[in-house]
Design a protein around this motif. Sequence first.
Motif, short mmCIF file in Angstrom:
data_model
loop_
_atom_site.label_atom_id
_atom_site.label_comp_id
_atom_site.label_asym_id
_atom_site.label_seq_id
_atom_site.Cartn_x
_atom_site.Cartn_y
_atom_site.Cartn_z
N VAL A 51 0.88 -1.21 0.04
CA VAL A 51 0.03 -0.12 0.07
C VAL A 51 0.74 1.20 0.17
O VAL A 51 0.78 2.10 -0.73
N MET A 52 1.75 1.40 0.88
CA MET A 52 2.63 2.28 1.09
C MET A 52 3.46 2.62 -0.19
O MET A 52 3.53 3.95 -0.42
N LYS A 53 3.78 1.62 -1.14
CA LYS A 53 4.57 1.88 -2.06
C LYS A 53 3.80 2.39 -3.15
O LYS A 53 4.42 3.34 -4.07
N ALA A 110 -1.70 4.85 -6.23
CA ALA A 110 -2.89 4.76 -5.50
C ALA A 110 -3.01 6.08 -4.68
O ALA A 110 -2.02 6.68 -4.30
N LYS A 111 -4.24 6.36 -4.33
CA LYS A 111 -4.58 7.10 -3.29
C LYS A 111 -5.30 6.53 -2.29
O LYS A 111 -5.57 5.28 -2.41
N ALA A 112 -5.21 6.86 -0.79
CA ALA A 112 -5.75 6.28 0.31
C ALA A 112 -6.24 7.25 1.19
O ALA A 112 -5.59 8.40 1.24
N ILE A 113 -7.21 6.75 2.01
CA ILE A 113 -7.92 7.70 3.00
C ILE A 113 -7.66 6.99 4.23
O ILE A 113 -7.22 5.54 4.54
N MET A 114 -7.97 7.63 5.51
CA MET A 114 -7.91 6.97 6.90
C MET A 114 -9.08 6.33 7.14
O MET A 114 -10.34 6.81 6.97
N GLY A 115 -8.89 5.18 7.54
CA GLY A 115 -10.22 4.67 8.46
C GLY A 115 -9.85 4.71 10.02
O GLY A 115 -9.13 5.29 10.55
N ASN A 116 -10.92 4.29 10.52
CA ASN A 116 -11.11 4.34 11.97
C ASN A 116 -9.84 3.57 12.69
O ASN A 116 -9.39 4.02 13.80
N HIS A 117 -9.47 2.29 12.15
CA HIS A 117 -8.46 1.63 12.85
C HIS A 117 -6.92 2.22 12.69
O HIS A 117 -6.44 2.20 13.49
N GLU A 118 -6.75 3.17 11.60
CA GLU A 118 -5.68 4.02 11.54
C GLU A 118 -5.38 5.12 12.43
O GLU A 118 -4.69 5.56 13.26
N PHE A 119 -6.76 5.81 12.55
CA PHE A 119 -6.98 6.92 13.58
C PHE A 119 -6.78 6.14 15.11
O PHE A 119 -6.18 6.67 15.81
N ASN A 120 -7.38 4.96 15.35
CA ASN A 120 -7.36 4.35 16.53
C ASN A 120 -5.70 3.99 16.97
O ASN A 120 -5.18 4.21 17.97
N ALA A 121 -5.02 3.64 15.86
CA ALA A 121 -3.58 3.26 15.92
C ALA A 121 -2.86 4.64 16.62
O ALA A 121 -1.90 4.51 17.26
N LEU A 122 -2.96 5.49 15.69
CA LEU A 122 -2.48 6.94 16.14
C LEU A 122 -2.69 7.27 17.57
O LEU A 122 -1.75 7.55 18.28
N ALA A 123 -3.91 7.10 18.01
CA ALA A 123 -4.23 7.54 19.45
C ALA A 123 -3.75 6.36 20.32
O ALA A 123 -3.17 6.82 21.49
N TYR A 124 -3.59 5.18 20.02
CA TYR A 124 -3.03 4.22 20.91
C TYR A 124 -1.62 4.57 21.07
O TYR A 124 -0.92 4.10 22.29
N HIS A 125 -0.85 4.95 20.12
CA HIS A 125 0.63 5.08 20.24
C HIS A 125 1.10 6.53 20.37
O HIS A 125 1.98 6.88 20.25
N THR A 126 0.18 7.63 20.86
CA THR A 126 0.38 8.71 21.07
C THR A 126 0.05 9.12 22.63
O THR A 126 -1.05 8.48 23.04
#
Length: 313
Positions: free
Chosen positions: A65-67, A74-90
């Motif tokens: 995906v990142m490559k 490709a384009k990509a948007i944020m899902g709730n699991h990406e948001f949750n990960a940022l909050a989990y690791h902040t």
Amino acid sequence: MEHNKYDIIGDIHGHADALIELLEKLGYSETETGYSHPERKVIFLGDFIDRGEHLAQHRKLLGVVMKMVKNGHAKAIMGNHEFNALAYHTEVNGEPLRPHTDKNTKQHRAFLNEYDNDPEAKAEVLDFFYTLPMWLDLGALRVVHACWHSELIEQLEHKINGARLTRELVVEASTKGTELYHAVETLLKGVEVSLPKGVTFLDKSGHPRTDVRVQWWNRAASKLGEIALPLGVDIGEAAAQPVRGNIPYYPEDSVPCFVGHYWLKGTPAPQAHNVACLDYSVAASEGDRQLVAYRFSGEKNLSKDNYVSVRPA
């Protein structure tokens, strides 16, 4: 003119092998700059991570995906699991924004299994998540993870640069009662309606819920039972209640909008002539699991004939 030949792909949840199979079925080939197509691009709808603990494919998936995103395939948007990960690791004042409860840690386990012992790789992935916009309006189509709420998006456009969250905005969006908390909950998780006192149901993870998500694309529904999500959910006596008037219905004359998030089952088909959910429960532990794409070529009326899917092994 904005390129408008897109293959829009729903929630993947760590299923790298299924994604590669789907990309190849869609005619993408692996190159030095990632999977690419001579005429088309992918749009990923978020929820790349979590679930799929038995796979150990998160690194493989995020590598693909990142490559693709980095090199313009490709384009990509944020899902709730990406948001949750940022909050989990902040952390703020030594405490994580998303508490490390058994429930939250279990949900995030597949990611932690592959990244917790490699802080450099984990930091690179979290930095990528910060680059993900919460929505895209590309003229001929729109994408958001759970709900296109025009009023909230308009408000956020004045506040958020490029629909992307910063660390400070993740802090604000994790603070109940703020406008940003409400906006992120709606855009990334959907519109919820409170159930009558004493009425609950169990979600797919077995957790009791006192609010029910609703189909913001279904203008024809008159009762709550006809608009409740997931489809077929038993909300008891609340099913006969009239639908309330504060649901942000998607206008019938708006361009097509694509979402993920809702763990649908069955044969993929549009939810409305201009709304399509592409999450067909690829990470479910049993039953009919599919990773689904929609081949969009600028049409205003979506067709079930444009879906392409694979079933994970």
